[in-house]
Design a protein around this motif. Sequence first.
Motif, PDB file in Angstrom:
ATOM      1  N   ASN A 115       0.827  -1.209   0.000  1.00  6.14           N
ATOM      2  CA  ASN A 115       0.000   0.000   0.000  1.00  6.14           C
ATOM      3  C   ASN A 115       0.860   1.258   0.000  1.00  6.14           C
ATOM      4  OD1 ASN A 115      -2.917  -1.010   0.307  1.00  6.14           O
ATOM      5  ND2 ASN A 115      -1.823  -2.161   1.889  1.00  6.14           N
ATOM      6  N   PHE A 116       1.790   1.328  -0.931  1.00  9.75           N
ATOM      7  CA  PHE A 116       2.621   2.520  -1.043  1.00  9.75           C
ATOM      8  C   PHE A 116       3.033   2.727  -2.491  1.00  9.75           C
ATOM      9  CE2 PHE A 116       5.650  -0.935  -0.054  1.00  9.75           C
ATOM     10  CZ  PHE A 116       6.513  -0.840  -1.137  1.00  9.75           C
ATOM     11  N   VAL A 117       3.408   3.947  -2.792  1.00  2.08           N
ATOM     12  CA  VAL A 117       4.038   4.291  -4.068  1.00  2.08           C
ATOM     13  C   VAL A 117       5.463   4.721  -3.747  1.00  2.08           C
ATOM     14  CG1 VAL A 117       4.007   5.803  -6.080  1.00  2.08           C
ATOM     15  CG2 VAL A 117       1.844   4.998  -5.088  1.00  2.08           C
ATOM     16  N   ALA A 118       6.433   4.140  -4.421  1.00  6.80           N
ATOM     17  CA  ALA A 118       7.842   4.384  -4.101  1.00  6.80           C
ATOM     18  C   ALA A 118       8.569   4.961  -5.299  1.00  6.80           C
ATOM     19  CB  ALA A 118       8.524   3.095  -3.655  1.00  6.80           C
ATOM     20  N   GLU A 119       9.265   6.053  -5.058  1.00  9.10           N
ATOM     21  CA  GLU A 119      10.123   6.673  -6.070  1.00  9.10           C
ATOM     22  C   GLU A 119      11.573   6.367  -5.704  1.00  9.10           C
ATOM     23  OE1 GLU A 119      10.217  11.096  -7.816  1.00  9.10           O
ATOM     24  OE2 GLU A 119      11.095  10.918  -5.825  1.00  9.10           O
ATOM     25  N   GLN A 120      12.314   5.745  -6.630  1.00 11.21           N
ATOM     26  CA  GLN A 120      13.703   5.383  -6.395  1.00 11.21           C
ATOM     27  C   GLN A 120      14.600   6.239  -7.294  1.00 11.21           C
ATOM     28  OE1 GLN A 120      14.488   1.089  -6.206  1.00 11.21           O
ATOM     29  NE2 GLN A 120      12.274   0.730  -6.332  1.00 11.21           N
ATOM     30  N   ILE A 121      15.613   6.848  -6.688  1.00 10.69           N
ATOM     31  CA  ILE A 121      16.540   7.716  -7.419  1.00 10.69           C
ATOM     32  C   ILE A 121      17.956   7.241  -7.145  1.00 10.69           C
ATOM     33  CG2 ILE A 121      17.361  10.075  -7.775  1.00 10.69           C
ATOM     34  CD1 ILE A 121      14.677  11.037  -6.630  1.00 10.69           C
ATOM     35  N   PHE A 122      18.694   6.901  -8.206  1.00  7.12           N
ATOM     36  CA  PHE A 122      20.075   6.446  -8.070  1.00  7.12           C
ATOM     37  C   PHE A 122      21.009   7.464  -8.713  1.00  7.12           C
ATOM     38  CE2 PHE A 122      23.699   3.798  -9.694  1.00  7.12           C
ATOM     39  CZ  PHE A 122      24.283   3.607  -8.453  1.00  7.12           C
ATOM     40  N   ASP A 123      22.043   7.846  -7.955  1.00 10.93           N
ATOM     41  CA  ASP A 123      23.035   8.811  -8.427  1.00 10.93           C
ATOM     42  C   ASP A 123      24.378   8.099  -8.566  1.00 10.93           C
ATOM     43  OD1 ASP A 123      24.650  10.906  -9.022  1.00 10.93           O
ATOM     44  OD2 ASP A 123      24.360  12.004  -7.146  1.00 10.93           O
ATOM     45  N   PRO A 124      24.779   7.737  -9.793  1.00  3.17           N
ATOM     46  CA  PRO A 124      26.046   7.030  -9.976  1.00  3.17           C
ATOM     47  C   PRO A 124      27.258   7.840  -9.538  1.00  3.17           C
ATOM     48  CG  PRO A 124      24.668   6.841 -11.937  1.00  3.17           C
ATOM     49  CD  PRO A 124      24.045   7.886 -11.072  1.00  3.17           C
ATOM     50  N   ALA A 125      27.154   9.169  -9.524  1.00  2.00           N
ATOM     51  CA  ALA A 125      28.300   9.993  -9.140  1.00  2.00           C
ATOM     52  C   ALA A 125      28.665   9.786  -7.680  1.00  2.00           C
ATOM     53  CB  ALA A 125      28.006  11.466  -9.409  1.00  2.00           C
ATOM     54  N   SER A 126      27.668   9.603  -6.824  1.00  2.00           N
ATOM     55  CA  SER A 126      27.919   9.450  -5.392  1.00  2.00           C
ATOM     56  C   SER A 126      27.643   8.044  -4.883  1.00  2.00           C
ATOM     57  CB  SER A 126      27.039  10.436  -4.605  1.00  2.00           C
ATOM     58  OG  SER A 126      25.665  10.156  -4.821  1.00  2.00           O
ATOM     59  N   GLY A 127      27.005   7.202  -5.705  1.00  2.00           N
ATOM     60  CA  GLY A 127      26.636   5.873  -5.238  1.00  2.00           C
ATOM     61  C   GLY A 127      25.491   5.901  -4.250  1.00  2.00           C
ATOM     62  N   GLN A 128      24.653   6.925  -4.308  1.00  2.00           N
ATOM     63  CA  GLN A 128      23.551   7.077  -3.360  1.00  2.00           C
ATOM     64  C   GLN A 128      22.230   6.663  -4.002  1.00  2.00           C
ATOM     65  OE1 GLN A 128      23.013  10.471  -0.362  1.00  2.00           O
ATOM     66  NE2 GLN A 128      21.599  11.082  -1.957  1.00  2.00           N
ATOM     67  N   ARG A 181       3.786  10.763 -10.541  1.00  2.00           N
ATOM     68  CA  ARG A 181       4.214  11.851  -9.653  1.00  2.00           C
ATOM     69  C   ARG A 181       3.121  12.909  -9.512  1.00  2.00           C
ATOM     70  NH1 ARG A 181       9.385  10.917 -12.020  1.00  2.00           N
ATOM     71  NH2 ARG A 181       9.219  12.678 -13.440  1.00  2.00           N
ATOM     72  N   ALA A 182       2.279  13.059 -10.551  1.00  2.00           N
ATOM     73  CA  ALA A 182       1.181  14.024 -10.471  1.00  2.00           C
ATOM     74  C   ALA A 182       0.135  13.588  -9.447  1.00  2.00           C
ATOM     75  CB  ALA A 182       0.535  14.190 -11.838  1.00  2.00           C
ATOM     76  N   LEU A 183       0.052  12.277  -9.172  1.00  2.00           N
ATOM     77  CA  LEU A 183      -0.906  11.775  -8.183  1.00  2.00           C
ATOM     78  C   LEU A 183      -0.451  12.025  -6.754  1.00  2.00           C
ATOM     79  CD1 LEU A 183      -1.941   8.261  -9.573  1.00  2.00           C
ATOM     80  CD2 LEU A 183      -3.371  10.302  -9.463  1.00  2.00           C
ATOM     81  N   LEU A 184       0.863  12.175  -6.558  1.00  2.00           N
ATOM     82  CA  LEU A 184       1.424  12.196  -5.213  1.00  2.00           C
ATOM     83  C   LEU A 184       1.498  13.624  -4.689  1.00  2.00           C
ATOM     84  CD1 LEU A 184       4.270   9.617  -5.872  1.00  2.00           C
ATOM     85  CD2 LEU A 184       1.998   9.194  -4.899  1.00  2.00           C
ATOM     86  N   ASN A 185       0.451  14.054  -4.043  1.00  2.00           N
ATOM     87  CA  ASN A 185       0.426  15.398  -3.469  1.00  2.00           C
ATOM     88  C   ASN A 185       1.098  15.392  -2.104  1.00  2.00           C
ATOM     89  OD1 ASN A 185      -1.087  16.476  -5.628  1.00  2.00           O
ATOM     90  ND2 ASN A 185      -2.967  15.640  -4.751  1.00  2.00           N
ATOM     91  N   TRP A 230       5.360   7.140  -0.460  1.00  2.00           N
ATOM     92  CA  TRP A 230       4.094   7.768  -0.084  1.00  2.00           C
ATOM     93  C   TRP A 230       3.129   6.663   0.333  1.00  2.00           C
ATOM     94  CZ3 TRP A 230       7.306   9.733  -3.684  1.00  2.00           C
ATOM     95  CH2 TRP A 230       7.517  11.119  -3.711  1.00  2.00           C
ATOM     96  N   LEU A 231       2.276   6.942   1.325  1.00  2.00           N
ATOM     97  CA  LEU A 231       1.241   6.006   1.775  1.00  2.00           C
ATOM     98  C   LEU A 231      -0.116   6.628   1.448  1.00  2.00           C
ATOM     99  CD1 LEU A 231       2.810   5.167   5.246  1.00  2.00           C
ATOM    100  CD2 LEU A 231       3.076   3.889   3.102  1.00  2.00           C
ATOM    101  N   PRO A 232      -0.551   6.528   0.208  1.00  2.00           N
ATOM    102  CA  PRO A 232      -1.766   7.242  -0.214  1.00  2.00           C
ATOM    103  C   PRO A 232      -3.042   6.526   0.223  1.00  2.00           C
ATOM    104  CG  PRO A 232      -0.854   6.042  -2.055  1.00  2.00           C
ATOM    105  CD  PRO A 232       0.087   5.825  -0.907  1.00  2.00           C
ATOM    106  N   ASP A 233      -4.160   7.219   0.067  1.00  2.00           N
ATOM    107  CA  ASP A 233      -5.455   6.620   0.375  1.00  2.00           C
ATOM    108  C   ASP A 233      -5.796   5.579  -0.694  1.00  2.00           C
ATOM    109  OD1 ASP A 233      -7.189   7.910  -1.858  1.00  2.00           O
ATOM    110  OD2 ASP A 233      -6.171   9.621  -0.938  1.00  2.00           O
ATOM    111  N   PRO A 234      -6.788   4.705  -0.420  1.00  2.00           N
ATOM    112  CA  PRO A 234      -7.096   3.618  -1.373  1.00  2.00           C
ATOM    113  C   PRO A 234      -7.430   4.099  -2.777  1.00  2.00           C
ATOM    114  CG  PRO A 234      -8.157   3.216   0.742  1.00  2.00           C
ATOM    115  CD  PRO A 234      -7.572   4.590   0.819  1.00  2.00           C
TER     116      PRO A 234
END
Length: 513
Positions: free
Chosen positions: A430-443, A489-493, A449-453
């Motif tokens: 029950n979540f939406v997850a945004e994953q961001i990888f930065d090869p320059a820093s290895g981060q 991303r437009a859904l995630l307020n 987000w835990l949105p409503d149903p």
Amino acid sequence: MFRLLRPLLALCSLALLAAPARADQQDIAAAARGVVRVVLVATDGGDAYFVGHGSGLAVAPDKVLTNAHVVELTRSEKNLVIGVIPSEGRKSYGGRVVAYSPGNDLALIQLEEGSLPVSTFYAGALGDGQSVTAIGYPGTVDRAQGLSLQQMIEPMGTVKTNGTVSSGRSTRSFDTILHTAPLAAGNSGGPLVDECGRVLGVNSFGSVSDGNDAEFGFAVSWREISSFLRQAGVSATHTIVPCRSMAEAEAAAAALDQGDRDRTEQSERAHAEQQRDAMQKARDQAERDIIAARENFMAGSAALLALAVLGIGAGGLFYTQGKEKQAIWWLGGGGALLLGALLLFLLRPGFSDLEARIDAPIDTGSTSNNAYAWAGDNVCRIDLNRSRVTVSQPIDRPFNWQDGGCVNRDTQFLSEGSRWRRTLAPNDANFVAEQIFDPASGQLVVRRWLPDPDTMAKARALVEKAQVKGCFADADKRTVLATLESDLRALLNGPPNERLVHRCQKGRLTVDE
């Protein structure tokens, strides 16, 4: 005037950083989605009668934890049925008691169908005076609103009351949390949560007041709950990461990042100074080498000149004596020596080729991750100092990276400048997850987000429509994926509930990890 205000502004800034910020109320709202109304209904032929109700919380998608006294009547009255009414959605479910422990007032209900958002428990130490929220269905509110039986068996929002923990006192029969969040009949079995929405205990009963005394509530503690669930074969989600707001987490991360930048700059300055010193030493050595070589050439030229004078003198002497053959040899040799002396003098090293003679030191500075070969297996370890953890387990994760943005051989990331991004809406969570990888820093940063149903359903519908599973290099598919990313991303307020920061390095997770 500004100089006079500067110290005051600095003090105000320090005070703001030192003061703990309240956690986001959206975390409480997210926690309430796992809370249900537990209704007891008596059946008599075609008629149904409301007997009573309490509250509960989901400890697994198909299991609800509540108080034993909420379902006590079902042990003796066989005509009673249990209804489990979620706080959101459109469906209600039937249930049956599968574990019962009156000694610590806990019971477990198995749903006959359906799935609920699972609550996360906090298993760490509680602070005296920390803020807490009781979530449930107090009957006083139902009566004040004049709800009918039909309305009480339909999904309805919870009621939340705030208070603080009063540590140091517990009931004698089992371990409880004493708190000041107002409770009423019907709150029994509902969760007591912290500011991050993690469950601290299950509300069991409250003190009786004559209207003049303060009221207190007692919640069954995690120690009792964990033992009960373990015996019932349920592995509850729990964490020991202390609660802090997103603002606190971001401020801490910014301070740590600034410290890293400062240390990097200091290291680079020290390294540059070492390189300058090494270069100066190399230059000095090159100058000494040139001076020594010039002196050697000059000495050689002088020696040849002396020998040339002797040779020419000897040749002249032989010539005066009529010994022409010997004179020619000596004069020729003297001339050759004279020419050699001249050449040595002319070819002596000059300072114009100083730069070419400098033996530049090898730069031993650390190589940047910009050139790091991330391809293959990596381990991304969570950095709790930079993270905000609420309901997730703070675990390390495998991260197999392939050129072109393929992660773990089944998830395609999209390039955005120097970073790579992917947003996911799993069907089994029950979540939406945004994953961001930065090869320059290895981060690797995971924002959840835990949105409503309704929002969750829209996100899943977008994913299902896009059909962009697996990894791919096809330009058309990447265009579809880019559109999906934008739509999700437009859904995630609002800000995310969690921000999980990982530091990646080459390697593989072991079985123990």
